[in-house]
Design an enzyme around this catalytic site. Structure first.
Site, PDB file in Angstrom:
ATOM      1  N   GLU A 172       0.807  -1.218   0.000  1.00 46.33           N
ATOM      2  CA  GLU A 172       0.000   0.000   0.000  1.00 46.33           C
ATOM      3  C   GLU A 172       0.842   1.270   0.000  1.00 46.33           C
ATOM      4  O   GLU A 172       0.814   2.056   0.961  1.00 46.33           O
ATOM      5  CB  GLU A 172      -0.972   0.013   1.184  1.00 46.33           C
ATOM      6  CG  GLU A 172      -1.933  -1.164   1.160  1.00 46.33           C
ATOM      7  CD  GLU A 172      -3.111  -1.025   2.119  1.00 46.33           C
ATOM      8  OE1 GLU A 172      -3.133  -0.067   2.910  1.00 46.33           O
ATOM      9  OE2 GLU A 172      -4.016  -1.867   2.060  1.00 46.33           O
ATOM     10  N   GLU A 375      -5.354  -8.471   0.701  1.00 49.06           N
ATOM     11  CA  GLU A 375      -6.094  -8.056   1.897  1.00 49.06           C
ATOM     12  C   GLU A 375      -7.545  -7.803   1.509  1.00 49.06           C
ATOM     13  O   GLU A 375      -7.815  -7.208   0.465  1.00 49.06           O
ATOM     14  CB  GLU A 375      -5.555  -6.746   2.505  1.00 49.06           C
ATOM     15  CG  GLU A 375      -4.247  -6.880   3.235  1.00 49.06           C
ATOM     16  CD  GLU A 375      -3.786  -5.549   3.845  1.00 49.06           C
ATOM     17  OE1 GLU A 375      -4.637  -4.693   4.164  1.00 49.06           O
ATOM     18  OE2 GLU A 375      -2.569  -5.385   3.981  1.00 49.06           O
TER      19      GLU A 375
END
Ligand code: PNW
Length: 472
Positions: A172, A375
């Site tokens: 991320e 995720e």
């Protein structure tokens, strides 16, 4: 309803990867053990008003000492894969120099334990715990941090590449750059828009340099980044709203995907970001390094952004209970609007159709890279019932809906090869401290006792059956 009723024709492929994800800082604890250096998150937690309740992760869920128990839990649940991250300051306490044996040994023991349990280790090199010593020298806005990251990657890959096949470089980068350096909601808590743009570029450069260094060591590992993608929709057809959607899709999704998978930055974003001097940090050849061939792409998906460029009220996507500054550099005027859908305990709208849109966007614009959901999950304030069990029907519904979307996407030809739910265990949820729980497994923080939630049993059954139950 039986587990094997005939109507559920759609099964996941036999070789589908099933597991959960965690990150080092959020679960390990043992912050001062075996020579671990300090990270920017240790410092941030010591900053008043940065983390809810003044929580820190010095102990977290003590995974550093309980990893055997945690691997056994995963084996009970039938995982065939597990995604975790390596703490950079355990390997290099000051972010440079030789690897600390004790740090490498911990991950080596973890990997061996996983392999012995038939669980494939999926290793993330950077999940936000930058050594504080590197932040003291400027952090990700400095180009040198990218070079240091590649050295760190090579140390870990050199030690574990014989047993770990799947590697994710950066997790991320949007969060690390913009929450860390623009809105300051995450460590290191800086509010410097131009620096955040430099950080984004250097995180990507770090990915590319790390990939090159690792490929130079051996060719039999698979390497790629993990990005957080959102479906983005304009609130109305007004030109201002369409422009807002272009900007947010650009900053959140296309900036990273175009660079990582095509070796270029989107022209419209370069124009938006020119007033910040963004391209001053981009050197000749950087984009070739960043856009090197990836073996896989990790996608983290949680929710959709519905956006407007018109003045009015709006809710900022919440990354911290203390948020006040926009992380959207150059697009600070954009408002984020709720659409009235049910939300998780994070206030994030539940929108599985958005996951399909993201997968379709990636397949259309960046074909031919194997995809993994690295995720996906939901945070709530779970608590045990009087009988000691933890019932979490909302989490089961969330996972069911998103896995159904995955199943349909695969049936339609999307090259989705695995799914890692966030998270295995309740853990330190960044600026929210321990107030939000994402785990399949409940953790009683006072005793560190692990209690699998109802969602854990549900997920284990999905894995065992290779597909979803037939309700709906
Ligand atoms: C991700 N946002 O964080 C991280 O990879 C995990 O470490 C984290 O625990 C999980 O999702 C749940 O939050 C995010 O505000 C944090 O856009 C904030 C945002 C997105 C992802």
């Amino acid at each position: 309803q039986t587990e094997r009723s005939g109507r559920s024709a759609a099964r996941f492929p036999q070789d589908f990867r099933w597991g959960a994800a965690t990150s080092a800082y959020q679960i390990e604890g043992a912050a001062a053990e075996d020579g671990r250096g300090r990270s920017v998150w240790d410092t941030f937690c010591d900053t008043p008003g940065a983390v809810l309740g003044g929580d820190n992760a010095a102990e977290a869920v003590d995974h550093y000492h309980r990893y055997r128990e945690d691997v056994a839990l995963m084996a009970d649940l039938g995982f065939n894969a597990y995604r975790f991250s390596v703490s950079w300051p355990r390997i290099q306490p000051t972010g440079a120099g030789a690897a600390d044996r004790r740090g490498l040994d911990f991950y080596s023991r973890l990997v061996d334990e996983l392999l012995a349990a038939g669980i494939e280790p999926w290793l993330t090199l950077y999940h936000w715990d930058l050594p504080q010593a590197l932040e003291d020298r400027g952090g990700w806005p400095e180009r040198d941090t990218a070079l240091r990251f590649a050295e760190f990657a090579a140390l870990v890959h050199g030690a574990l590449g014989d047993r770990v096949r799947n590697w994710m470089t950066i997790n991320e980068p949007w969060c690390a750059a913009y929450l860390g350096y623009a809105s300051g909601e995450h460590a290191p808590g800086r509010r410097e828009p131009a620096a955040a743009l430099y950080a984004a570029h250097h995180l990507l450069l770090g990915h590319g340099l790390a990939l090159e260094a690792m490929r130079g060591q051996r060719r039999d590992t698979r390497i790629g980044p993990a990005v957080n993608l959102y479906a983005v929709t304009p609130a109305t057809d007004a030109p201002e709203d369409l422009d807002a959607a272009r900007r947010i899709d650009g900053l959140q999704n296309r900036f990273f995907l175009d660079a990582l998978l095509h070796g270029r930055y989107p022209a419209d974003l370069l124009a938006d970001l020119a007033p910040f001097g963004f391209e001053d940090c981009v050197q000749d050849g950087d984009l070739e390094v960043i856009g090197g061939r990836n073996d896989l792409l990790g996608i983290n998906y949680y929710t959709r952004h519905t956006v407007s460029g018109l003045p009015g009220d709006g809710v900022q996507a919440v990354s911290s209970p203390f948020s006040s500054v926009s992380p959207w550099v150059g697009s600070e005027h954009v408002r984020f609007l709720g659409q009235g859908r049910p939300v998780t305990g994070m206030g994030w709208e539940i929108d599985p159709d958005g996951l399909r849109e993201v997968l379709d966007q990636v397949c259309r614009d960046y074909p031919a890279v194997p995809l993994y959901i690295t995720e996906n999950g939901a945070g709530y304030e779970d608590a045990p019932d009087g009988d000691g069990t933890v019932q979490d029907p909302e989490r089961i519904a969330y996972l069911d809906a998103h896995l159904r979307t995955c199943q349909e996407a695969i049936a339609d030809g999307v090259p989705l090869k695995g799914y890692f739910t966030w998270s295995l265990l309740d853990n330190f949820e960044w600026a929210w401290g321990y107030s939000k729980r994402f785990g399949l497994v409940y953790v009683d923080y006072a005793t560190q006792r692990r209690i699998p939630k109802a969602s854990a049993a549900w997920y284990a059954r999905v894995i065992r059956q290779g597909g979803l139950p037939d309700h709906r």
